[in-house]
Design a protein around this motif. Structure first.
Motif, PDB file in Angstrom:
ATOM      1  N   ALA A  82       0.824  -1.209   0.000  1.00  0.00           N
ATOM      2  CA  ALA A  82       0.000   0.000   0.000  1.00  0.00           C
ATOM      3  C   ALA A  82       0.857   1.257   0.000  1.00  0.00           C
ATOM      4  N   GLU A  83       1.900   1.270   0.826  1.00  0.00           N
ATOM      5  CA  GLU A  83       2.787   2.441   0.885  1.00  0.00           C
ATOM      6  C   GLU A  83       3.503   2.630  -0.444  1.00  0.00           C
ATOM      7  N   THR A  84       3.941   1.553  -1.064  1.00  0.00           N
ATOM      8  CA  THR A  84       4.618   1.645  -2.358  1.00  0.00           C
ATOM      9  C   THR A  84       3.679   2.187  -3.429  1.00  0.00           C
ATOM     10  N   LEU A  85       2.435   1.727  -3.438  1.00  0.00           N
ATOM     11  CA  LEU A  85       1.461   2.226  -4.406  1.00  0.00           C
ATOM     12  C   LEU A  85       1.183   3.708  -4.189  1.00  0.00           C
ATOM     13  N   MET A  86       1.168   4.142  -2.927  1.00  0.00           N
ATOM     14  CA  MET A  86       0.981   5.559  -2.634  1.00  0.00           C
ATOM     15  C   MET A  86       2.136   6.383  -3.198  1.00  0.00           C
ATOM     16  N   ALA A  87       3.353   5.831  -3.093  1.00  0.00           N
ATOM     17  CA  ALA A  87       4.523   6.538  -3.635  1.00  0.00           C
ATOM     18  C   ALA A  87       4.433   6.660  -5.147  1.00  0.00           C
ATOM     19  N   ILE A  88       3.965   5.595  -5.803  1.00  0.00           N
ATOM     20  CA  ILE A  88       3.809   5.640  -7.258  1.00  0.00           C
ATOM     21  C   ILE A  88       2.733   6.657  -7.634  1.00  0.00           C
ATOM     22  N   ALA A  89       1.615   6.614  -6.894  1.00  0.00           N
ATOM     23  CA  ALA A  89       0.513   7.535  -7.179  1.00  0.00           C
ATOM     24  C   ALA A  89       0.924   8.980  -6.938  1.00  0.00           C
ATOM     25  N   ALA A  90       1.812   9.217  -5.966  1.00  0.00           N
ATOM     26  CA  ALA A  90       2.254  10.577  -5.676  1.00  0.00           C
ATOM     27  C   ALA A  90       3.017  11.183  -6.844  1.00  0.00           C
ATOM     28  N   GLY A  91       3.604  10.336  -7.681  1.00  0.00           N
ATOM     29  CA  GLY A  91       4.329  10.819  -8.843  1.00  0.00           C
ATOM     30  C   GLY A  91       3.427  11.138 -10.011  1.00  0.00           C
ATOM     31  N   HIS A  92       2.132  10.792  -9.897  1.00  0.00           N
ATOM     32  CA  HIS A  92       1.159  11.064 -10.954  1.00  0.00           C
ATOM     33  C   HIS A  92      -0.095  11.655 -10.329  1.00  0.00           C
ATOM     34  N   ARG A 166       8.675 -12.051  10.640  1.00  0.00           N
ATOM     35  CA  ARG A 166       8.876 -10.955   9.693  1.00  0.00           C
ATOM     36  C   ARG A 166      10.361 -10.654   9.530  1.00  0.00           C
ATOM     37  N   PRO A 167      10.747 -10.013   8.424  1.00  0.00           N
ATOM     38  CA  PRO A 167      12.153  -9.659   8.237  1.00  0.00           C
ATOM     39  C   PRO A 167      12.624  -8.706   9.333  1.00  0.00           C
ATOM     40  N   LEU A 168      13.890  -8.812   9.704  1.00  0.00           N
ATOM     41  CA  LEU A 168      14.435  -7.926  10.735  1.00  0.00           C
ATOM     42  C   LEU A 168      14.535  -6.498  10.220  1.00  0.00           C
ATOM     43  N   CYS A 169      15.159  -6.322   9.073  1.00  0.00           N
ATOM     44  CA  CYS A 169      15.347  -4.994   8.469  1.00  0.00           C
ATOM     45  C   CYS A 169      14.801  -5.018   7.050  1.00  0.00           C
ATOM     46  N   ARG A 170      14.032  -4.022   6.731  1.00  0.00           N
ATOM     47  CA  ARG A 170      13.456  -3.978   5.386  1.00  0.00           C
ATOM     48  C   ARG A 170      13.270  -2.528   4.965  1.00  0.00           C
ATOM     49  N   GLY A 171      13.573  -2.231   3.717  1.00  0.00           N
ATOM     50  CA  GLY A 171      13.323  -0.901   3.190  1.00  0.00           C
ATOM     51  C   GLY A 171      11.898  -0.796   2.684  1.00  0.00           C
ATOM     52  N   CYS A 172      11.258   0.337   2.947  1.00  0.00           N
ATOM     53  CA  CYS A 172       9.883   0.572   2.506  1.00  0.00           C
ATOM     54  C   CYS A 172       9.857   1.909   1.773  1.00  0.00           C
ATOM     55  N   LEU A 173       9.377   1.920   0.548  1.00  0.00           N
ATOM     56  CA  LEU A 173       9.350   3.148  -0.246  1.00  0.00           C
ATOM     57  C   LEU A 173       8.322   4.110   0.338  1.00  0.00           C
ATOM     58  N   SER A 176       5.415   9.880   0.457  1.00  0.00           N
ATOM     59  CA  SER A 176       5.562  11.331   0.338  1.00  0.00           C
ATOM     60  C   SER A 176       6.983  11.736  -0.048  1.00  0.00           C
ATOM     61  N   GLU A 177       7.983  11.065   0.514  1.00  0.00           N
ATOM     62  CA  GLU A 177       9.379  11.388   0.211  1.00  0.00           C
ATOM     63  C   GLU A 177       9.863  10.700  -1.059  1.00  0.00           C
ATOM     64  N   ARG A 178       9.222   9.585  -1.390  1.00  0.00           N
ATOM     65  CA  ARG A 178       9.624   8.746  -2.523  1.00  0.00           C
ATOM     66  C   ARG A 178      11.083   8.297  -2.410  1.00  0.00           C
ATOM     67  N   ARG A 179      11.483   8.125  -1.165  1.00  0.00           N
ATOM     68  CA  ARG A 179      12.759   7.497  -0.822  1.00  0.00           C
ATOM     69  C   ARG A 179      12.440   6.416   0.216  1.00  0.00           C
ATOM     70  N   THR A 180      13.454   5.713   0.672  1.00  0.00           N
ATOM     71  CA  THR A 180      13.211   4.549   1.527  1.00  0.00           C
ATOM     72  C   THR A 180      13.260   4.906   3.002  1.00  0.00           C
ATOM     73  N   HIS A 181      12.315   4.361   3.765  1.00  0.00           N
ATOM     74  CA  HIS A 181      12.414   4.403   5.223  1.00  0.00           C
ATOM     75  C   HIS A 181      12.509   2.963   5.747  1.00  0.00           C
ATOM     76  N   LEU A 182      12.772   2.821   7.036  1.00  0.00           N
ATOM     77  CA  LEU A 182      13.025   1.503   7.625  1.00  0.00           C
ATOM     78  C   LEU A 182      11.739   0.870   8.123  1.00  0.00           C
ATOM     79  N   SER A 183      11.465  -0.357   7.651  1.00  0.00           N
ATOM     80  CA  SER A 183      10.337  -1.125   8.179  1.00  0.00           C
ATOM     81  C   SER A 183      10.878  -2.430   8.759  1.00  0.00           C
TER      82      SER A 183
END
Length: 222
Positions: A82-92, A166-173, A176-183
Motif C-alpha cells: 500500500a505504501e509503495t502504491l501511494m509513492a507511485i501515485a504521488a508521482g502522478h 517478519r524480516p528484521l530490516c526492510r526498506g519501505c518506499l 511522500s518522500e519517494r525514498r526509503t524508510h526503515l520497516s
C-alpha cells in the motif's frame, strides 16, 4: 503451481472506496465498519460489502471483541504494498487543490503500519546507515555488529525480533518522500521505543505523529 491472482488484488485496490479504507488503516490501528464507512463516505451496507471482499482476499483481518467487529491491515506485506502504491501515485497526482497544514504534518512524521515514515523516517534510515548501524547492499538492509550493539544500548530485544516471522530490516518506499524508510521488525521496535520515551506521540485520529524536540534530536544526531 498456482500463480498469485494479481488481477483480483489489483481490481480490489482500484476501487476508490476500498483504497480509502485501506489508507485509513495504515496507522496500524483497528477501526470499525462504521468508522470506515464514514471515512470512505459510503453507506453501512456498501462498507460491509467492501470489507468482506478485502477480508476474504487477505488484505484485511477482522477482530471480534464482544458485539463489535474491528478491521485492520492483515500484515506488514500488505502495508508495504500500500505504501509503495501511494509513492507511485504521488508521482502522478490528479488535479486537486494544494494540500494544507495537516498534510504537512503527515509528510513530516507519520505511522506506516507500525514503523516511522515521512521526512523523519527517511532521516532515521539515512542516519543509521551513515553511522554504520545498518548496512545496505543491492537494496537489502542488514544489521552489522555495530548495529547490534546500538540496539542493545537503545533497549531493543534483538533475540525476540529474530524469532519473529517478519524480516528484521526492510526498506519501505515512502509515499511522500519517494525514498526509503526503515520497516521490518527493527523499524517497528525503534518506533515503539520512541513512543515509550515520549519522543513521538500518536494523535487521536490519522497517521500523523507529534514529534518532540528530543525526538528530532535523536534522529538528527545518529
Amino acid at each position: 503451481m498456482p500463480q498469485p491472482d494479481l488481477a483480483n488484488i489489483a481490481a480490489l485496490l482500484a476501487d476508490p472506496s476500498r483504497a480509502t479504507m485501506l489508507a485509513a488503516l495504515m496507522d496500524g490501528r483497528a477501526l470499525t465498519a462504521t468508522e470506515l464507512a464514514a471515512t470512505a463516505q459510503v453507506s453501512a451496507p456498501t462498507a460491509s460489502s467492501h470489507l468482506a471482499r478485502l477480508t476474504t482476499s487477505g488484505l484485511l483481518t477482522m477482530i471480534k471483541q464482544g458485539r463489535h467487529r474491528y478491521f485492520r491491515i492483515a500484515n506488514e506485506a500488505v502495508a508495504h504494498v500500500a505504501e509503495t502504491l501511494m509513492a507511485i501515485a504521488a508521482g502522478h497526482p490528479s488535479p486537486a487543490p494544494r494540500t494544507g497544514p495537516s498534510d504537512k504534518a503527515l509528510r513530516r512524521a507519520r505511522v506506516c503500519y507500525d514503523h516511522l515514515a515521512g521526512e523523519l523516517g527517511v532521516q532515521l534510515l539515512n542516519g543509521l546507515l551513515a553511522a554504520g548501524y545498518l548496512s545496505e547492499r543491492d537494496g537489502a538492509l542488514t544489521l552489522p555488529p555495530a548495529g547490534e550493539r546500538w540496539c542493545i544500548e537503545f533497549g531493543i530485544d534483538l533475540a525476540t525480533l529474530r524469532h519473529s516471522r517478519r524480516p528484521l530490516c526492510r526498506g519501505c518506499l515512502d509515499w511522500s518522500e519517494r525514498r526509503t524508510h526503515l520497516s521490518g521488525a527493527l523499524g517497528a521496535a525503534i518506533l515503539e521505543r520512541m513512543l515509550a520515551r515520549g519522543w513521538v506521540r500518536r494523535q487521536s485520529q490519522g497517521r500523523a505523529l507529534v514529534v518532540s524536540p528530543a525526538g528530532v534530536r535523536f534522529v538528527q544526531q545518529l
